[in-house]
Scaffold this active site. Structure first.
Site, PDB file in Angstrom:
ATOM      1  N   ARG A 281       0.819  -1.205   0.000  1.00 30.43           N
ATOM      2  CA  ARG A 281       0.000   0.000   0.000  1.00 30.43           C
ATOM      3  C   ARG A 281       0.858   1.263   0.000  1.00 30.43           C
ATOM      4  O   ARG A 281       0.670   2.158  -0.833  1.00 30.43           O
ATOM      5  CB  ARG A 281      -0.930   0.021   1.224  1.00 30.43           C
ATOM      6  CG  ARG A 281      -1.951  -1.096   1.303  1.00 30.43           C
ATOM      7  CD  ARG A 281      -2.940  -1.068   0.153  1.00 30.43           C
ATOM      8  NE  ARG A 281      -3.668   0.183   0.079  1.00 30.43           N
ATOM      9  CZ  ARG A 281      -4.168   0.692  -1.042  1.00 30.43           C
ATOM     10  NH1 ARG A 281      -3.992   0.067  -2.189  1.00 30.43           N
ATOM     11  NH2 ARG A 281      -4.848   1.816  -1.026  1.00 30.43           N
TER      12      ARG A 281
ATOM     13  N   CYS B 159       2.147   6.427  10.711  1.00 39.72           N
ATOM     14  CA  CYS B 159       1.190   7.409  10.205  1.00 39.72           C
ATOM     15  C   CYS B 159       0.560   8.172  11.364  1.00 39.72           C
ATOM     16  O   CYS B 159       0.347   9.393  11.277  1.00 39.72           O
ATOM     17  CB  CYS B 159       0.113   6.722   9.366  1.00 39.72           C
ATOM     18  SG  CYS B 159      -0.774   5.401  10.224  1.00 39.72           S
TER      19      CYS B 159
END
Length: 481
Positions: A138, A289
């Site tokens: 991803r 993140c």
């Protein structure tokens, strides 16, 4: 002519002006390595409608839409200058010019505002720096899209190779197809072709070699003409210095990890501590993140109010680490079906804050719940502040931080009353402050921070890579400190 006709005629005029801006923006980017911004948002390779929508964003600053008729003269003034590699924000040029009372012409004001990028002051265009992606999941594919998008004149970062394990027959065709189409982030902007014989993907003219290997020790990058490269490991397989050092093979100079680093591996959040990276550092991490989402707002709040303690609760989209349907998983709860359940899990983001923001001595705790959405998460940051304040003061402060501070690429700000998670798919900021959800009571503040945990994080990774490679060019006018 009716009022509606007037509005439509005005719209068509603005479309025509925006259309005339596109070749000027493109030429500056291709020929001079100049990225034209509008309040931190790039206008490179943008459509007419996208340019007009970006101008509308200026309502957050002055309460009214910024017109292309106002910014076009600044863009034209830039084309007349002997510019070097840089990022130039025509929105900030327009705003600062409006506040200037010296009577300068737009050309004179522009030349003065970007003087550091012209003449003897300008920096030289650098040779392209090779980049290798180790893993192509991803984050790897989104980083690839960003690197290809930013190739521009070819003098910045250049994606040369992708290293993966062979998955079977037609492996390269399938990987190219996953780069071309994404269920969340949409179609790749450009063209992709595959040469199976040479194991090469060509994306927007960038030739990317696909190297098949089961282990870093199997690859000699110099055999592919790759040298002094930055390798981005997005597998998460190794997280300490010993493991990541395996990548320091012939042709590789630095290794950047897209997961929290362990031990003495520095965790870097661009905008907060990227300037602490030592020139000779060979191994570093871009943290997680969630760490990237909370550390910039934490720094902003600590700088202004002081933070005595905090807790972060992340409501996080599910990831490939979870199971689609109930099945064995080595971790607790993650074996239960991700699309069907809310799953309580842990987050290392709170403990990672100390690495990225050592000046914040307040204890920060954290926990996480995975929820059935495929992308975009929200961090609920509950803070005990060093002084009492009001909701209005906090929002005014964070709004200004998002627009004019050195953290403006990390922190965005929204006042949209109906905002939901899917609205932030594709956001390039590390996090977005939701003004409507913000709560303040005396010395207690609760911030709701949206973040695209895939795309926004990938943008942060690329910013770190640009910094360590020396192609993170200065921005004009300089942001307020």
């Amino acid at each position: 002519m009716t009022v509606n006709d007037d509005s439509f005629t005005n719209w068509k005029n603005r479309e025509e002006i925006a259309e005339s801006m596109i070749p000027l923006i493109g030429k500056l980017h291709r020929e001079r390595d100049v990225t034209v911004l509008l309040h931190s948002r790039s206008l490179v390779n943008k459509s007419v409608i996208s340019i007009l929508k970006t101008h509308r964003f200026a309502r957050q600053i002055a309460g009214e839409e910024l017109s292309v008729t106002e910014t076009l003269p600044f863009l034209e003034a830039l084309t007349a200058l002997d510019l070097g590699p840089s990022q130039i924000d025509i929105g900030m040029l327009a705003a600062t010019y409006r506040a200037d009372d010296r009577g300068l012409s737009i050309a004179e004001f522009t030349a003065e505002a970007v003087a550091g990028a012209t003449g003897t002051e300008k920096i030289e265009r650098r040779a392209p720096r090779d980049v290798v992606l180790y893993g192509f999941g991803r984050i790897g594919r989104l980083v690839a899209r960003l690197l290809i998008e930013k190739a521009g004149s070819g003098n910045g970062l250049r994606l040369r190779a992708i290293v993966v394990r062979r998955g079977g027959e037609a492996d390269i065709v399938k990987r190219a197809s996953l780069l071309r189409r994404d269920s969340i982030h949409g179609q790749f902007q450009g063209t992709i072709t595959v040469d199976e014989a040479s194991s090469t993907i060509v994306a927007n003219g960038n030739e990317i070699k696909v190297i098949y290997a089961n282990d870093p020790s199997e690859v000699d990058y110099t055999a592919y003409g790759i040298g002094n490269a930055i390798l981005i490991d997005n597998t998460g397989r190794w997280r300490d210095r010993e493991g990541l050092s395996q990548h320091l093979r012939p042709g590789i100079d630095k290794v950047v990890l897209t997961a929290p680093g362990k031990g003495d591996v520095p965790n870097i959040v661009h905008g907060v501590n990227h300037d602490t990276i030592k020139p000779d550092a060979q191994i570093l991490s871009c943290a997680s993140c969630t760490t990237n989402a909370i550390v910039p707002p934490l720094k902003a709040m600590n700088d202004e109010y002081g933070v005595l303690r905090g807790h972060v609760e992340t409501v996080h989209s599910f990831t490939n680490d979870q199971n689609l349907l109930d099945n064995y998983h080595k971790a607790d709860r993650r074996g239960r079906s991700a699309p069907l359940n809310m799953v309580i899990t842990e987050t290392g983001a709170a403990s990672a804050v100390a690495k990225a923001l050592p000046e914040l001595t307040a204890p920060i705790t954290g926990s996480s719940i995975r929820v059935p959405v495929p992308d975009v998460s929200i961090a609920i940051l509950s803070l005990r502040l060093g002084r009492e304040t009001t909701r209005e003061e906090v929002l005014d402060y964070l709004r200004e931080v998002s627009l004019t501070s050195p953290l403006k690429r990390q922190i965005d700000f929204t006042t949209t009353p109906d905002a939901v998670s899917s609205d932030f798919i594709g956001s390039r900021n590390a996090s977005i402050v939701d003004a409507g959800a913000t709560k303040v009571d005396g010395d207690n503040a609760i911030l709701y921070l949206w973040y695209d945990n895939e795309y926004g994080y990938s943008c942060q990774v690329v910013r770190v890579v640009q910094h360590v490679s020396g192609v993170e060019y200065p921005t004009y006018p300089a942001p307020a400190v």
